[in-house]
Design an enzyme around this catalytic site. Structure first.
Site, PDB file in Angstrom:
ATOM      1  CB  SER A 154      -1.178   0.310   1.079  1.00 47.53           C
ATOM      2  OG  SER A 154       0.295   0.483   2.622  1.00 47.53           O
ATOM      3  CE  LYS A 208      -3.470   4.049  12.744  1.00 48.08           C
ATOM      4  NZ  LYS A 208      -3.844   2.524  11.644  1.00 48.08           N
ATOM      5  CG  ASP A 209      -1.919  -0.791  10.467  1.00 49.39           C
ATOM      6  OD1 ASP A 209      -2.874  -1.123  11.597  1.00 49.39           O
ATOM      7  OD2 ASP A 209      -1.822  -0.248  10.144  1.00 49.39           O
ATOM      8  CB  THR A 254     -14.535   5.363  11.807  1.00 51.20           C
ATOM      9  OG1 THR A 254     -12.873   4.889  12.265  1.00 51.20           O
ATOM     10  CG2 THR A 254     -15.670   5.079  12.060  1.00 51.20           C
ATOM     11  CB  SER A 293     -10.836   2.585  14.119  1.00 51.21           C
ATOM     12  OG  SER A 293     -11.334   3.148  14.776  1.00 51.21           O
ATOM     13  CG  LEU A 294     -14.598  -2.282  16.141  1.00 50.00           C
ATOM     14  CD1 LEU A 294     -15.125  -2.566  17.168  1.00 50.00           C
ATOM     15  CD2 LEU A 294     -15.016  -1.219  15.325  1.00 50.00           C
ATOM     16  NE  ARG A 295      -8.332   5.142  18.338  1.00 49.75           N
ATOM     17  CZ  ARG A 295      -8.011   6.153  17.374  1.00 49.75           C
ATOM     18  NH1 ARG A 295      -9.148   7.335  18.265  1.00 49.75           N
ATOM     19  NH2 ARG A 295      -7.641   6.350  16.566  1.00 49.75           N
ATOM     20  NE  ARG A 296      -9.434   7.428  13.813  1.00 44.46           N
ATOM     21  CZ  ARG A 296      -8.102   6.105  12.625  1.00 44.46           C
ATOM     22  NH1 ARG A 296      -9.335   5.362  11.872  1.00 44.46           N
ATOM     23  NH2 ARG A 296      -7.387   6.873  13.013  1.00 44.46           N
ATOM     24  NE  ARG A 343     -10.086  -3.023   6.201  1.00 41.04           N
ATOM     25  CZ  ARG A 343     -10.274  -4.061   5.396  1.00 41.04           C
ATOM     26  NH1 ARG A 343     -11.287  -5.077   5.814  1.00 41.04           N
ATOM     27  NH2 ARG A 343      -8.758  -3.995   5.200  1.00 41.04           N
ATOM     28  N   GLY A 344     -10.184  -0.052   3.147  1.00 35.72           N
ATOM     29  CA  GLY A 344      -9.527  -0.075   2.132  1.00 35.72           C
ATOM     30  C   GLY A 344      -8.194   1.329   2.675  1.00 35.72           C
ATOM     31  CG  ASN A 345      -5.085   1.683  -0.321  1.00 33.24           C
ATOM     32  OD1 ASN A 345      -5.514   3.128  -0.632  1.00 33.24           O
ATOM     33  ND2 ASN A 345      -4.216   1.568  -1.884  1.00 33.24           N
ATOM     34  CB  VAL A 346      -4.545   6.822   2.512  1.00 33.58           C
ATOM     35  CG1 VAL A 346      -5.314   7.807   2.552  1.00 33.58           C
ATOM     36  CG2 VAL A 346      -4.266   6.502   4.076  1.00 33.58           C
ATOM     37  CB  THR A 395      -9.532   2.388  -1.286  1.00 36.00           C
ATOM     38  OG1 THR A 395      -8.677   1.887  -2.240  1.00 36.00           O
ATOM     39  CG2 THR A 395     -10.590   1.920  -1.231  1.00 36.00           C
ATOM     40  NE  ARG A 396      -9.049   3.761   4.734  1.00 36.26           N
ATOM     41  CZ  ARG A 396      -8.005   3.975   6.308  1.00 36.26           C
ATOM     42  NH1 ARG A 396      -8.724   4.457   7.185  1.00 36.26           N
ATOM     43  NH2 ARG A 396      -7.101   3.648   6.342  1.00 36.26           N
ATOM     44  CB  CYS A 444      -8.794  -3.495  15.172  1.00 36.39           C
ATOM     45  SG  CYS A 444      -8.974  -5.529  14.090  1.00 36.39           S
TER      46      CYS A 444
END
Length: 310
Positions: free
Chosen positions: A12, A82-83, A126, A128-131, A148-151, A153-154, A241
């Site tokens: 990515s 974080k990953d 988002t 992420s469940l945190r966000r 989902r997807g890379n930056v 794609t989003r 996650c």
């Protein structure tokens, strides 16, 4: 180590930026060595129609890179910390944690200036469940949808009108030269970052002393202490996650401030804690944070999540 250092990386754009960044540091330090990248596609990059928490979590971005190291086709892997799963597989170590890019979340929207200014019913994406927990807790009038997807794609999904805004890691946008997409950096008082957000983790085989020594200069001792404290909180609370959890440590002078929270991303309910003490005692601060969250009932959120997943 021979005359070459091979870095396994996802393909990515952000993963490549991170690997190239470390490649440049190593080339500068060891001009006599051939520092190469081994690009790979991971399972996490291939499955884009499901949320991470449903398909097996963060390890999906890491597994293939670890296999390459075990097989000897790469010496190290560079990850967004974080990953990286909270428990590394046996035989692997975090050889270095780099100094941190901005760990805060970013508000990205072609339509609105700030998260606060979004009208009721606006759709926020988002991954992420945190966000999601943060949004439901502080902005219950907004509609939260997974993305989902890379930056890239989003951002395309945002620009095509599927979402009114996205919450993303500001570090990734800055590293990719997309800082102009950030409308607002969200204060860590509003959106507490995830463990390790903004830092790079360099992973190698535990018994590969040469690689460990070669990358040691990249390690930032205080960033590492902060990230290890954050990761310890997450690990103790079943961190992955699948759990909406935030943990963020900062050091001022020699004092660490560790804040952590966990909750229910479907309702916005959460419990939070803050611990302070000498930064060298980060393990103690992490265990005190965990204890404080458990006393406030953190276990019920974890149990509810695990029940819902089965």
């Amino acid at each position: 180590m021979s005359d070459s250092i091979i870095i396994a990386t996802r393909e990515s754009p952000l993963a490549l930026w991170q690997a190239e960044h470390v490649q440049a540091l190593l080339r500068e330090r060891y001009p006599e060595k051939d520092v190469k990248l081994l690009g790979m596609t991971t399972k996490g990059d291939q499955i884009l129609d499901k949320t991470l928490s449903k398909i097996g979590g963060k390890g999906l971005f890491v597994k293939e890179l670890e296999v390459a190291m075990q097989e000897g086709s790469a010496h190290l892997a560079v990850h967004s910390l974080k990953d990286v799963p909270m428990e590394l597989p046996e035989g692997f170590v975090l050889a270095a944690v780099s100094s941190r890019e901005d760990p805060r979340d970013a508000f990205v929207s072609p339509r609105y200036e700030t998260l606060e200014s979004m009208p009721a019913g606006s759709v926020v994406g988002t991954a992420s469940l945190r966000r999601e927990l943060m949004l439901r807790s502080k902005f219950p009038h907004l509609v939260v949808k997974p993305v989902r997807g890379n930056v890239g794609t989003r951002l395309r999904k945002l620009d095509s009108g599927e979402y009114d805004a996205l919450i993303m890691a500001s570090a990734g946008l800055k590293r990719l030269g997309l800082e102009e997409r950030i409308r607002e950096i969200i204060s860590d008082e509003i959106s507490l970052p995830s463990p390790g957000q903004g830092a790079l983790g360099l992973e190698c085989l535990a018994n590969d002393e040469k690689t460990r020594e070669a990358v040691a200069f990249i390690n930032d001792e205080q960033t590492r202490a902060c990230c290890l404290a954050e990761r310890a909180v997450s690990r103790a609370l079943g961190g992955s996650c699948q759990v909406p959890l935030a943990a963020y440590a900062t050091i001022t002078d020699s004092t660490m401030r560790l804040r952590a929270l966990i909750g229910d991303h479907t309702t916005g309910e959460l419990v939070a804690t803050e611990q302070t003490g000498p930064w060298t005692e980060y393990e103690r601060l992490a265990s005190e944070a965990v204890e404080a969250l458990l006393k406030q009932g953190a276990r019920r959120y974890i149990e509810k999540l695990l029940t819902n997943q089965h």
